[in-house]
Design an enzyme around this catalytic site. Structure first.
Site, PDB file in Angstrom:
ATOM      1  CD  GLU A   1       9.139  40.212   9.753  1.00 43.86           C
ATOM      2  OE1 GLU A   1       8.608  40.841  10.685  1.00 43.86           O
ATOM      3  OE2 GLU A   1       9.340  38.970   9.787  1.00 43.86           O
TER       4      GLU A   1
ATOM      5  CE  LYS B   1       5.504  40.400  12.620  1.00 42.49           C
ATOM      6  NZ  LYS B   1       6.938  40.019  12.776  1.00 42.49           N
TER       7      LYS B   1
ATOM      8  CB  CYS C   1       6.857  37.149  10.243  1.00 43.74           C
ATOM      9  SG  CYS C   1       7.918  35.873  10.983  1.00 43.74           S
TER      10      CYS C   1
ATOM     11  CG  LEU D   1      -7.394  -4.962 -14.336  1.00 47.90           C
ATOM     12  CD1 LEU D   1      -6.902  -3.676 -14.980  1.00 47.90           C
ATOM     13  CD2 LEU D   1      -6.531  -5.300 -13.127  1.00 47.90           C
TER      14      LEU D   1
ATOM     15  CB  SER E   1     -14.985  -9.141 -12.090  1.00 47.87           C
ATOM     16  OG  SER E   1     -13.976  -9.744 -12.872  1.00 47.87           O
TER      17      SER E   1
END
Length: 645
Positions: free
Chosen positions: A46, A115, A170, A356, A358
């Site tokens: 800004e 702004k 801003c 893995l 089950s």
């Protein structure tokens, strides 16, 4: 900007208060650096041209004239450069002064955004010098020429229409209804915020949450550029806390880094696809109160630097990993708990292979039983050794059931499957798909019948990755009464089991670690001579880490084959070569389309993540859809090297 990636940057140059000539030089140096780094959108703080802390000097004619001259120099400096620049500058409109952001591209001032919300409290007294943005669109005079002036300006790239830029300044972000809301609804996919936010204790965290939240709410990219070194420290300190966020994720961030570009890529194509998917995102593209300005930035290859997760389904390390794993396990268990209660089930039956999937299913069942206050011995873990079962997996299945307090039943299927082969006239020496699937269906029949015996439910063990690839026997492991792993991909299955192992007592911990170290296999073919697994799934269908990556970017985001390939090459650059990734991506598309019929009749199962393939909700696809379009594009991408690392 290829594939929708726009390389964006924020920079907080070291300035001198009220020295427009010096500040202009710093800004132009930053533009040169950004161009060298192939940045296409560069945002400054800004009032960067003058410095934010000029106070009553803003009302000095000399400063106003110097600011305008410097802005024109910056505009001229961008000529011939493929970049769009947003820079803060004070400008007069009529008889009043405004805190503005000038948008510049290729030697042209495209427009000026004033702004809207001016703070007038504590150390910020902007209303002493500036006026809030007028409600109507106007034309501001800069260098004797009129340019669009207003808060409702959109800047759209003709070469990449998904790249639509809007600006707020801003304080605009900090108010209850920021201008960026209407900007996004009008079509903006990237919001640039030129800011001067002083630093106080705790403010950086709040600022970051604000920017992340706004980018998530608006499904946009958000670039926040903060004033930094060189601003007056009479009462305040500015640290240049720059942020670049996309859809709720902070892609890049830094502070206390004067003159250093914070650069990454925002994926405007992804944002556009997500807005298209979410019908609750209200778009008002035909708003009469917005003025759209076109600019040109030819599409060119954009090198990727943004983070692309190799394991998009797996939680990050640390505290978040533990929390996410516990949340996922809780969701699975809660779904099953409700189903068990609703059906008045007396037991739960799990086919336990020692693998893995089950294992995770049994862990979830145990949690559901604990939450119901039921004895775990009502969990019936059934291990069904067949032609390919190894001592290791059979032993681990038994040890796991014992460690969890479940009732273990063993049913050897060898004889019954041989009888079945005889019934249908199949040669047992022919190890084809009939040989394999007969075993899978026999196991499912056994589980269903035991469920009838014990007034229980068969709990499915198949995972999301297997569903995506169709790596399941139709009416075999494909079927159950409730599939707790239906939305858990293979990479996450492994992660969840490891999490439970890490927090468990030694007996359970040890068996879980051994299961994690066992190759993924359906064990439907005879074991090797040394008794080890001969049929490794990833040797047949490809690495699950690749398939899960493909699944996420194809189903979650709807990316094209060329873009998925590019992202995979980038994410797995040091792991797989190009030919390997291309091979398995072709496999994924072929199997994903051809196997939809298996997903069209899935059992119920809980959704725990953003990607599931339930035909009742998240994924609706005709079973006979053609993959030709996707395969042609992928072939073109592979043949034409239409990807880059």
């Amino acid at each position: 900007m290829k594939d929708g990636f726009v390389r964006c940057a924020a920079v907080s140059p070291s300035i001198k208060v009220a020295d427009c000539s010096y500040n202009g030089t710093q800004i132009m140096k930053a533009i040169d650096t950004a161009c060298e780094q192939q940045v296409r959108l560069l945002v400054f703080p800004e009032l960067a041209v003058t410095g934010y802390t000029c106070a009553d000097l803003f009302l000095q004619q000399s400063l106003a004239q110097a600011a305008e001259r410097t802005l024109l120099e910056i505009v001229a400096h961008t000529e011939g450069r493929r970049i769009i620049v947003v820079v803060g500058v004070p400008l007069a409109y009529g008889a009043k002064l405004y805190n503005c952001a000038a948008v510049v591209c290729d030697g042209e001032l495209l427009g000026v955004v004033p702004k809207t919300n001016l703070p007038n409290y504590q150390e910020f007294y902007e209303r002493r010098w500036f006026n809030p943005a007028p409600p109507q669109l106007g034309a501001v005079m800069v260098g004797g020429v009129e340019f669009p002036f207003g808060s409702n300006l959109l800047f759209r790239c003709e070469d990449l229409p998904e790249f639509c830029l809007a600006v707020e300044i801003c304080e605009d972000l900090w108010v209850p209804c920021p201008p960026s809301i209407s900007h996004a609804q009008a079509g903006a996919t990237i919001i640039a915020n030129v800011s001067a936010s002083d630093e106080t204790t705790g403010k950086a965290e709040y600022r970051k949450s604000l920017v992340e939240g706004q980018s998530a709410r608006l499904l946009c990219g958000y670039i926040y550029c903060d004033a930094g070194e060189g601003e007056s420290t009479t009462d305040l300190v500015f640290t240049g806390n720059d942020l670049i966020c996309e859809d709720g994720i902070c892609l890049a961030e830094h502070s206390l880094s004067p003159d250093v570009l914070l650069a990454t890529e925002i994926d405007v194509q992804k944002l556009t696809l997500e807005r298209r998917r979410l019908t609750t995102f209200e778009e008002r593209s035909q708003r009469d109160d917005y003025f759209e300005i076109a600019f040109r930035l030819p599409v060119a290859p954009c090198p990727l630097t943004r983070p692309v997760a190799r394991f998009p389904f797996v939680p990050s390390d640390g505290v978040d990993r533990v929390r996410r794993c516990e949340t996922i396990l809780a969701l699975q268990a809660l779904g099953l708990k409700k189903r068990l209660e609703h059906t008045n089930a007396a037991s739960a039956i799990v086919g336990l292979s020692g693998g893995l999937d089950s294992t995770l299913a049994l862990l979830v069942v145990a949690r559901a039983f604990d939450s119901l206050g039921w004895e775990r011995k009502r969990i019936i873990a059934v291990t069904m050794p067949g032609f390919g079962t190894t001592k290791r997996t059979k032993g681990n299945a038994g040890t796991l059931a014992e460690a969890l307090g479940a009732t273990l039943r063993m049913v050897d299927i060898n004889e019954s499957v041989r009888l079945h082969f005889k019934d249908i006239g199949h040669d047992p020496e022919n190890h084809d798909v009939t040989y394999e699937n007969s075993q899978a269906r026999e196991r499912t029949q056994i589980l269903m019948d035991i469920a009838n015996q014990s007034n229980g439910l068969v709990i499915g063990t198949g995972d999301l990755s297997e569903l995506a690839l169709g790596w399941a026997t139709y009416n075999g492991d494909h079927m159950s009464m409730y599939g707790v792993n239906a939305s858990i991909p293979k990479t996450l299955v492994r992660h969840l089991v490891r999490h439970v192992a890490d927090i468990s007592e030694p007996a359970l911990k040890n068996v879980l670690y051994d299961i994690l170290a066992t190759p993924v296999s359906p064990e439907l073919l005879p074991a090797s001579e040394d008794g080890t697994i001969s049929q490794v799934t990833e040797d047949i269908v490809g690495p699950y880490e690749l398939h899960d990556f493909f699944l996420y970017h194809i189903v979650r985001w709807g990316f094209s084959p060329a873009k998925v390939l590019r992202l995979a090459l980038y994410a797995f650059d040091s792991v797989y070569d190009t030919a390997t990734i291309q091979k398995w991506l072709k496999t994924f598309y072929r199997r994903f389309f051809s196997q939809q019929f298996k997903r069209s009749c899935l059992p119920d199962g809980p959704k725990v993540g953003s990607v599931t393939l339930s035909p009742r909700g998240d994924w609706r696809m005709p079973s006979d859809a053609s993959a030709s379009l996707w395969m042609r594009e992928l072939e073109d991408a592979c043949a034409g090297k239409d990807t880059e690392r």
